[in-house]
Design a protein around this motif. Structure first.
Motif, PDB file in Angstrom:
ATOM      1  N   GLN A 102       0.771  -1.247   0.000  1.00 22.05           N
ATOM      2  CA  GLN A 102       0.000   0.000   0.000  1.00 22.05           C
ATOM      3  C   GLN A 102       0.803   1.298   0.000  1.00 22.05           C
ATOM      4  OE1 GLN A 102      -2.313  -0.680   3.515  1.00 22.05           O
ATOM      5  NE2 GLN A 102      -3.987  -1.655   2.410  1.00 22.05           N
ATOM      6  N   LEU A 103       1.827   1.405   0.844  1.00 21.11           N
ATOM      7  CA  LEU A 103       2.501   2.700   0.975  1.00 21.11           C
ATOM      8  C   LEU A 103       3.100   3.221  -0.343  1.00 21.11           C
ATOM      9  CD1 LEU A 103       4.104   2.367   4.512  1.00 21.11           C
ATOM     10  CD2 LEU A 103       2.193   3.788   3.828  1.00 21.11           C
ATOM     11  N   LYS A 140      -2.638   7.243  10.180  1.00 20.06           N
ATOM     12  CA  LYS A 140      -1.299   7.504  10.724  1.00 20.06           C
ATOM     13  C   LYS A 140      -0.204   6.747   9.984  1.00 20.06           C
ATOM     14  CE  LYS A 140      -2.218   8.835  15.473  1.00 20.06           C
ATOM     15  NZ  LYS A 140      -1.946   8.607  16.897  1.00 20.06           N
ATOM     16  N   GLN A 141      -0.527   5.559   9.493  1.00 19.52           N
ATOM     17  CA  GLN A 141       0.487   4.776   8.773  1.00 19.52           C
ATOM     18  C   GLN A 141       1.058   5.560   7.600  1.00 19.52           C
ATOM     19  OE1 GLN A 141      -0.852   0.982   7.402  1.00 19.52           O
ATOM     20  NE2 GLN A 141      -1.277   0.241   9.458  1.00 19.52           N
ATOM     21  N   LEU A 196       0.631   8.885   7.212  1.00 22.84           N
ATOM     22  CA  LEU A 196       1.088  10.179   7.699  1.00 22.84           C
ATOM     23  C   LEU A 196       2.531  10.149   8.171  1.00 22.84           C
ATOM     24  CD1 LEU A 196      -1.919  11.686   9.659  1.00 22.84           C
ATOM     25  CD2 LEU A 196      -0.716  12.667   7.707  1.00 22.84           C
ATOM     26  N   GLY A 197       2.903   9.063   8.879  1.00 18.57           N
ATOM     27  CA  GLY A 197       4.280   8.973   9.367  1.00 18.57           C
ATOM     28  C   GLY A 197       5.254   9.064   8.219  1.00 18.57           C
ATOM     29  N   MET A 198       4.959   8.312   7.160  1.00 21.95           N
ATOM     30  CA  MET A 198       5.839   8.298   5.994  1.00 21.95           C
ATOM     31  C   MET A 198       5.945   9.687   5.366  1.00 21.95           C
ATOM     32  SD  MET A 198       5.419   6.114   2.475  1.00 21.95           S
ATOM     33  CE  MET A 198       3.844   6.805   1.999  1.00 21.95           C
ATOM     34  N   MET A 246       5.216  12.679   6.691  1.00 23.86           N
ATOM     35  CA  MET A 246       5.806  13.688   7.586  1.00 23.86           C
ATOM     36  C   MET A 246       7.327  13.606   7.537  1.00 23.86           C
ATOM     37  SD  MET A 246       3.573  15.561   9.120  1.00 23.86           S
ATOM     38  CE  MET A 246       4.219  16.183  10.664  1.00 23.86           C
ATOM     39  N   VAL A 247       7.842  12.390   7.643  1.00 29.43           N
ATOM     40  CA  VAL A 247       9.291  12.225   7.626  1.00 29.43           C
ATOM     41  C   VAL A 247       9.838  12.622   6.253  1.00 29.43           C
ATOM     42  CG1 VAL A 247      11.164  10.552   7.778  1.00 29.43           C
ATOM     43  CG2 VAL A 247       9.275  10.447   9.393  1.00 29.43           C
ATOM     44  N   HIS A 283       9.886  16.400   5.991  1.00 32.51           N
ATOM     45  CA  HIS A 283      10.911  16.933   6.892  1.00 32.51           C
ATOM     46  C   HIS A 283      12.300  16.756   6.288  1.00 32.51           C
ATOM     47  CE1 HIS A 283      13.347  17.364  10.563  1.00 32.51           C
ATOM     48  NE2 HIS A 283      12.314  18.021  11.054  1.00 32.51           N
ATOM     49  N   SER A 284      12.548  15.556   5.755  1.00 28.55           N
ATOM     50  CA  SER A 284      13.865  15.273   5.160  1.00 28.55           C
ATOM     51  C   SER A 284      14.104  16.122   3.918  1.00 28.55           C
ATOM     52  CB  SER A 284      13.974  13.800   4.782  1.00 28.55           C
ATOM     53  OG  SER A 284      13.862  12.999   5.925  1.00 28.55           O
ATOM     54  N   TYR A 292      -2.142  15.118   5.209  1.00 31.62           N
ATOM     55  CA  TYR A 292      -3.254  14.980   6.140  1.00 31.62           C
ATOM     56  C   TYR A 292      -4.552  14.666   5.392  1.00 31.62           C
ATOM     57  CZ  TYR A 292      -5.751  15.692  10.510  1.00 31.62           C
ATOM     58  OH  TYR A 292      -6.513  15.494  11.628  1.00 31.62           O
ATOM     59  N   ASP A 299      -5.494  11.802  11.094  1.00 29.35           N
ATOM     60  CA  ASP A 299      -4.632  10.957  11.944  1.00 29.35           C
ATOM     61  C   ASP A 299      -5.391   9.798  12.569  1.00 29.35           C
ATOM     62  OD1 ASP A 299      -4.479  13.209  14.842  1.00 29.35           O
ATOM     63  OD2 ASP A 299      -6.122  12.624  13.526  1.00 29.35           O
ATOM     64  N   ARG A 306       8.482  -1.742   3.392  1.00 27.44           N
ATOM     65  CA  ARG A 306       7.396  -0.893   3.882  1.00 27.44           C
ATOM     66  C   ARG A 306       7.903  -0.119   5.093  1.00 27.44           C
ATOM     67  NH1 ARG A 306       1.168  -0.881   4.432  1.00 27.44           N
ATOM     68  NH2 ARG A 306       1.053  -0.382   6.617  1.00 27.44           N
ATOM     69  N   VAL A 347       7.256   2.555   7.801  1.00 31.46           N
ATOM     70  CA  VAL A 347       6.092   3.197   8.431  1.00 31.46           C
ATOM     71  C   VAL A 347       6.535   3.949   9.679  1.00 31.46           C
ATOM     72  CG1 VAL A 347       3.690   2.810   9.051  1.00 31.46           C
ATOM     73  CG2 VAL A 347       4.903   1.083   7.738  1.00 31.46           C
ATOM     74  N   PRO A 348       7.039   5.167   9.531  1.00 27.06           N
ATOM     75  CA  PRO A 348       7.437   5.933  10.717  1.00 27.06           C
ATOM     76  C   PRO A 348       6.217   6.262  11.578  1.00 27.06           C
ATOM     77  CG  PRO A 348       8.245   6.964   8.703  1.00 27.06           C
ATOM     78  CD  PRO A 348       7.254   5.934   8.303  1.00 27.06           C
ATOM     79  N   ASN A 349       6.464   6.488  12.848  1.00 26.34           N
ATOM     80  CA  ASN A 349       5.403   6.857  13.780  1.00 26.34           C
ATOM     81  C   ASN A 349       5.006   8.316  13.565  1.00 26.34           C
ATOM     82  OD1 ASN A 349       4.214   7.989  16.198  1.00 26.34           O
ATOM     83  ND2 ASN A 349       4.746   6.074  17.232  1.00 26.34           N
ATOM     84  N   TYR A 350       3.741   8.536  13.274  1.00 24.27           N
ATOM     85  CA  TYR A 350       3.281   9.887  12.960  1.00 24.27           C
ATOM     86  C   TYR A 350       3.482  10.830  14.139  1.00 24.27           C
ATOM     87  CZ  TYR A 350      -0.118  13.651  12.131  1.00 24.27           C
ATOM     88  OH  TYR A 350      -0.731  14.865  11.987  1.00 24.27           O
ATOM     89  N   ALA A 410      11.148  14.314  13.800  1.00 25.16           N
ATOM     90  CA  ALA A 410      11.318  13.679  12.480  1.00 25.16           C
ATOM     91  C   ALA A 410      12.762  13.326  12.212  1.00 25.16           C
ATOM     92  CB  ALA A 410      10.778  14.589  11.393  1.00 25.16           C
ATOM     93  N   TRP A 459      15.645  10.392  10.076  1.00 25.24           N
ATOM     94  CA  TRP A 459      16.411  10.885   8.934  1.00 25.24           C
ATOM     95  C   TRP A 459      17.204   9.791   8.241  1.00 25.24           C
ATOM     96  CZ3 TRP A 459      19.401  16.050   9.858  1.00 25.24           C
ATOM     97  CH2 TRP A 459      18.496  17.111   9.774  1.00 25.24           C
ATOM     98  N   LEU A 464      21.632  12.434   5.286  1.00 26.79           N
ATOM     99  CA  LEU A 464      21.340  13.723   5.919  1.00 26.79           C
ATOM    100  C   LEU A 464      22.172  13.898   7.181  1.00 26.79           C
ATOM    101  CD1 LEU A 464      17.487  14.358   5.719  1.00 26.79           C
ATOM    102  CD2 LEU A 464      19.303  15.740   4.763  1.00 26.79           C
TER     103      LEU A 464
END
Lengths: 796, 392
Positions: free
Chosen positions: A641-642, A713-714, A716-718, A720-721, A724-725, A745, A751, B130, B132-135, B142, B146, B150
């Motif tokens: 899925q991701l 959230k699954q 969203l975590g991806m 967000m990071v 940010h990166s 979002y 979330d 897969r 899946v970081p914690n939101y 974040a 990294w 980075l």
């Protein structure tokens, strides 16, 4: 006896600039191609055993072509349809193909040699044609067999063959009618070309007129003492010509090509009344001597260089001093006045009346063109519409000379031309005398042209399957508002078009869509949404959003966004099939409309994308929701899925715009296996109509609205990071990071702790919330303003 | 506390991930081959007396899933009696497993353990299929997630490591590695692996190709600092870290055999080394590359040694930037660091690296007739690990 003719495989002899590109275009439409060229001259004995060494010329040529811009091929994956070879080892393979096209150097003796070799392997009945731009087709016939002669003719493509629509067919006296008819049909339906059947005269039609026009401009430059950049500013989009106008076009095409055509006409057209125009002026001779040929030699009329600060600057040639100087902005009062007028035909009227040097230029240049084309009938063709079509399709003119003449009023112009001593062919006077005041007339939705030999208005042949809205609008309009027309296109199908600035989508277009669906549901079988402007749509009317955002009228924005969402939703939520036909730019809101269709019929040249981030927002007309839906539809049991949601996210996040319908399918903006591609623009609305009719006849039920799986959230975590990166790496700005997070979002459905099935309305509400929130950000307003002012996105 | 000994150690050659020599080789097969060779080198040992196989791996999923530690025990030892487990501390996994084995033997939980690691980065995308970081974590931290590049850039910035210095360091790594290969320094420790490729030829006929891999694939002949300088930064806009001054992604396996003193005496084996201390430490995740700066002093203290006592160092070259930051901060003597090249040239098969560097260290110190050596590396999400060995 009539037999079917199928083109499954084509052999192209000669891998030069044209040969390689023609090969790519056949690959584009799904034909297998064999591309052949000569073996390099100085191979050693060892190398002569090595296939790769023998194919070095053809392989390098194809590679260079594939890397060139704009891309000649719809998708890299189509490259496998082209196989290369050399004339020693692989010419025998032409016995296996359905059409052989000769694209070797423009020398008659070399071409004849090639034809002789081809005859040794060519199977009887195979089409054999030449891409020559100037050598007489008839002159290539002698020594060839009867079967060869019967199946031989000129097929003149224009550079670049993917993008320039003209294909001139030049039969010889021996070419069979079957081959001519086949090629005229194949070129239209399969290659997507504008077809023009020509007589075997020097430079045929497009180049004869186009080059005559350029040559006359070379002389006008000297007579009126205008500079190169002034002429280009006068002969570009302001008169409906491409941005490269005159001299920039010469640089693109190559001075040597131009000289070659001009010399050909000068030598072979002794009776051309302005033959001397084709003589090369001194400055051209000097440029040729210096080998300043244009882009291919890195300088021509224009030259790119760097100033002392290392900044890029464009320099222009001064034909008097033969020196280059920085490009100067040309200013003419007549141009400034005409720029206000959006309509080309009205604009021409203003320009030709100008009282400054520009006006004088226009009168001189237009009148000489009109006179010239009048004398070309019947010499180069019996049908005047072919001249217009050739110039539009081959030189990118918006309208051709006879259409321009009509726009400026034939009778009025004739008298002005007499005053300025321009000699016009007699048939024009006769036409006017007989009461026919224009070259074209529209009779009951059919476009007719004045046929010089029968002296009657005649229907233009080969247009039976073209739906031309300009021709049928008046007769078949059943509803309209300030921006839209709903036109009956026959068989129970209606077509909604809009004609707004750049076909942007404002309130009147949304109303048009709503009304059209309502009317079609009541009285018709299906609706096609299509127009024949330059682009399908560049997106929503952001000027309106900008006004509201500046005033902080968020209730108004909310209302507008809801209206847009309801309208795109209505496209899907209708009891009759709605098919959207896209072409050119199909951006932002235009893309959103296409996403909601029951089917998209996309012109091969469709540039579709969700570009809202470029103006600081996310798609708020249902586009973000649709990307979530497409991902959701693609998930299967056990799917990771991701990566699937990431791909659709990036469509929006990176504001990706497809460079072809094929790429649009690869991006999932067009739906694979459902949406289809029409190669040629002329056939687009008709193809869309047929699909609509088919959907209706098979029994169409309004689609049920399904829930959409969002990842919460699954996902969203991806994201967000990721955002940010990207920001930490300096690849996106702070504001882009903010937009990326809001996009995430929305597309993840908020979330939520675990993947959830949500309704479309739930996602539309999130979309709207994000859209409104971004409209409150100063940087978003700056982006919208920048787009409105400069027409380009701002990355703040 | 009892004494644990290392009695043997071997590694496979390291291949370049993606298109390299091991692109058809599964990690479990690779590890099993090395283990087979390892065990055969101690004929006195009854395989069924091995108490455990502890395998380090940084991406234990897909081909590396299904508890690869247990799988390679079944595949490599040809008995059901020896268990196996998989340990993950990212880049230090291959050293962590040696420390765990050492500790277990020391406290009597086991007599004989095979420890090391394997990583084939060819079949699995970096970080896994897969991610899946914690939101909720990502909202405030974040940078805990990294990517390594980075963090390397952050280290370069904070410790002022110039692009030129990084490229010079990278070039030297290749030079040293090429020299070692030419002189045959790795021959004793590398297990030749036979790769079997089944493919279809031009006429779609099935062909089988067999070849032996016994040389590290990474080191690049004919490179130059100028060429490295031309590379574009790959992790940030206007950065200094490039593909040329970062470690290569690789495929490789390495394992050592540890035994209790009792078993060594009973079987009359000559041990080759001892792990005398091991430490792990945490640092800020965004500066993950400096992990050794924290871990090394702890390991030294626990061993009762000073930095000057260490005669040879294998410092994993995750990136030239972080290697140089560590070297400068700890004031390491560069002449004794990575004398046969480092990860930039030889590759960094994540979970295998700890074992690989241990095997390399032991062999080189033996060659030099020296005594104390150290293996250290930085670890993802801000950690450092260091192990000090006494060579016997």
């Amino acid at each position: 006896m009539n037999r079917n003719r199928h083109i499954n495989k084509v052999a192209i002899i000669g891998s030069g600039i044209m040969g390689s590109r023609i090969a790519c275009h056949f690959a584009n439409i799904g034909v297998e191609v064999l591309l052949l060229d000569i073996i390099p001259f100085n191979l050693s004995k060892e190398e002569k055993k090595n296939k790769n060494k023998k194919n070095a010329i053809v392989n390098k040529a194809l590679q260079n072509t594939l890397e060139s811009k704009p891309s000649p091929i719809y998708s890299k994956s189509f490259t496998s349809r082209i196989s290369t070879g050399n004339l020693e080892d692989d010419l025998c393979k032409i016995s296996d193909v359905d059409w052989i096209i000769e694209v070797v150097v423009e020398k008659i003796d070399i071409k004849k040699k090639v034809f002789k070799e081809i005859e040794k392997h060519r199977k009887k009945g195979t089409i054999i044609s030449t891409n020559t731009s100037g050598i007489s087709i008839e002159s290539m016939l002698n020594e060839r067999s009867e079967d060869f002669q019967k199946h031989f003719c000129g097929t003149h493509f224009f550079n670049p063959p993917r993008y320039l629509k003209l294909l001139e067919i030049i039969p010889s006296s021996k070419t069979s009618a079957e081959i001519i008819d086949f090629l005229m049909d194949y070129g239209n339906r399969f290659l997507g070309k504008d077809m023009v059947l020509c007589k075997d005269t020097p430079a045929f039609i497009a180049n004869r007129i186009g080059v005559a026009n350029i040559m006359s401009l070379f002389h006008i430059v000297e007579d009126l003492n205008l500079s190169i950049e002034e002429i280009d500013s006068l002969t570009g989009p302001i008169i409906g010509r491409p941005k490269s106008a005159t001299f920039r076009t010469c640089d693109l095409v190559g001075l040597d090509t131009l000289i070659h055509v001009a010399n050909g006409v000068y030598q072979n057209c002794p009776n051309d009344e302005v033959k001397d125009n084709f003589k090369l002026p001194e400055f051209i001779k000097k440029m040729n001597k210096n080998q300043w040929l244009g882009d291919k030699s890195k300088q021509g009329f224009y030259k790119k260089s760097k100033d002392k600060n290392g900044k890029r600057v464009i320099e222009v040639l001064n034909i008097n001093t033969m020196q280059y100087a920085p490009k100067k902005r040309a200013k003419f009062a007549t141009i400034a006045a005409a720029k206000q007028e959006d309509n080309l035909l009205k604009r021409l009227k203003i320009l030709v009346k100008g009282k400054d040097k520009a006006g004088e230029f226009y009168r001189k240049s237009f009148y000489s063109t009109f006179a010239y084309v009048s004398h070309r009938i019947p010499e180069i063709t019996d049908d005047l519409y072919k001249i217009d079509r050739a110039l539009c399709a081959g030189f990118g003119w918006e309208i051709g000379p006879f259409q321009m003449w009509d726009a400026l009023d034939v009778v009025d112009t004739l008298s002005k031309m007499e005053e300025e001593d321009f000699k016009v062919a007699n048939w024009v006077y006769n036409m006017v005398k007989s009461g026919k005041k224009s070259f074209y007339t529209n009779k009951n939705g059919t476009l007719n042209y004045y046929n010089v030999s029968t002296k009657e208005q005649k229907k233009i042949a080969g247009m039976e399957n073209f739906i031309v809205l300009d021709n049928i609008r008046k007769k078949n309009k059943i509803w309209s508002n300030s921006g839209c027309n709903l036109i009956d296109i026959g068989d129970g199908i209606v077509n909604l078009e809009w004609r707004t600035k750049m076909n942007s989508i404002g309130g009147e277009v949304l109303e048009g869509i709503q009304q059209s669906i309502k009317i079609a549901e009541k009285n018709h079988k299906g609706l096609v949404i299509a127009n024949q402007g330059v682009n399908f749509s560049v997106g929503a009317n952001i000027a309106m959003i900008f006004m509201m955002a500046i005033e902080q009228e968020y209730d108004e924005i909310d209302f507008a966004v809801r209206a847009f969402q309801r309208t795109t939703g209505r496209i899907r939520n209708s009891s009759i099939p709605v098919v959207v036909a896209t072409h050119g730019m199909t951006l932002g809101g235009g893309c959103e409309i296409a996403l909601h269709a029951d089917h998209v019929q996309a012109c091969a040249e469709t540039y579709i994308g969700l570009v809202e981030m470029g103006v600081g927002v996310i798609p708020g007309g249902g586009g973000t929701k649709e990307m979530a839906k497409r991902a959701s539809d693609a998930y299967f049991s056990g799917d990771i899925q991701l990566p699937t949601i990431k791909k659709r996210y990036l469509n929006i996040g990176m504001a990706k715009v497809a460079t072809s319908a094929q790429e649009g399918i690869e991006l999932d903006l067009l739906l694979k296996n459902r949406d289809k591609v029409t190669i040629g623009f002329n056939n687009l609305i008709n193809d869309a109509k047929e699909v609509t009719l088919n959907l209706a006849n098979k029994g169409y039920t309004k689609p049920t609205i399904e829930k959409i799986k969002v990842l919460g959230k699954q996902g969203l975590g991806m994201f967000m990071v990721g955002a940010h990166s990207m920001h930490a790496a300096g690849y996106i700005t702070q504001h882009e990071k903010l937009m990326s997070e809001k996009l995430a979002y929305t597309i993840c459905g908020g979330d939520l702790s675990s993947p959830t099935l949500v309704s479309e309305q739930y996602l539309l509400d999130l979309e709207r919330e994000a859209f409104l929130s971004l409209c409150g950000e100063r940087k978003t307003l700056e982006r919208i303003e920048h787009m409105l002012k400069k027409g380009k996105p701002l990355r703040n | 506390m009892r004494t644990a000994y290392i009695v043997a150690g071997y590694r496979s050659a390291v291949g370049k991930s993606g298109k390299g020599v091991f692109k058809f080789t599964r990690p479990d097969d690779l590890a099993a081959d090395v283990i087979k060779h390892l065990v055969a080198s101690i004929p006195e040992l009854d395989k069924e007396k091995i108490d455990d196989v502890i395998c380090g791996n940084a991406t234990p999923e897909a081909e590396q899933g299904l508890n690869i530690g247990r799988m390679i025990s079944l595949m490599g030892l040809d008995t059901i009696k020896v268990p196996g487990m998989t340990v993950n501390r990212y880049c230090s996994s291959g050293l962590e497993t040696i420390a765990i084995a050492n500790a277990k033997i020391q406290n009597g939980m086991a007599e004989c353990i095979i420890a090391g690691g394997v990583e084939c980065m060819s079949p699995i995308p970096f970080g896994g299929w897969r991610i899946v970081p914690n939101y909720d974590v990502a909202k405030n931290n974040a940078d805990w997630y990294w990517n390594m590049g980075l963090t390397a850039e952050e280290v370069a910035k904070r410790w002022n490591i110039s692009r030129l210095d990084q490229d010079k360091f990278a070039f030297k790594s290749h030079q040293k590695a090429l020299n070692a290969i030419e002189k045959g320094y790795f021959k004793r420790e590398i297990v030749p692996i036979t790769v079997k490729e089944i493919y279809l030829d031009q006429n779609e006929k099935k062909q089988i190709k067999k070849y032996v891999v016994d040389t590290d694939e990474g080191p690049r002949k004919g490179g130059s600092i100028e060429a490295l300088q031309k590379l574009k930064p790959v992790f940030t806009e206007g950065g200094s870290v490039t593909a040329g001054n970062a470690s290569q992604t690789s495929d490789g396996a390495a394992f050592v055999l540890l035994m209790s003193e009792d078993m060594v005496n009973k079987l009359n084996i000559t041990p080759i080394a001892k792990l005398i201390s091991y430490s792990v430490a945490g640092v800020e995740p965004k500066y993950m590359g400096i992990g050794p700066i924290e871990a090394v002093p702890i390991a030294l203290k626990k061993a009762g040694l000073k930095l000057d006592d260490i005669e040879l160092i294998e410092l994993n070259e995750a990136f030239a930037s972080q290697s140089l930051a560590v070297i400068r901060e700890l004031k390491l003597n560069q002449d004794i660091v990575n004398v046969n090249g480092g990860a930039i040239a030889l590759g960094h098969p994540l979970g295998c690296t700890g074992g690989k560097l241990t095997v390399q260290l032991i062999n080189e110190i033996k060659k030099r007739n020296q005594k104390y050596g150290m293996v250290s590396m930085c670890v993802g999400a801000g950690q450092g690990a260091a192990g000090i060995f006494e060579i016997l």
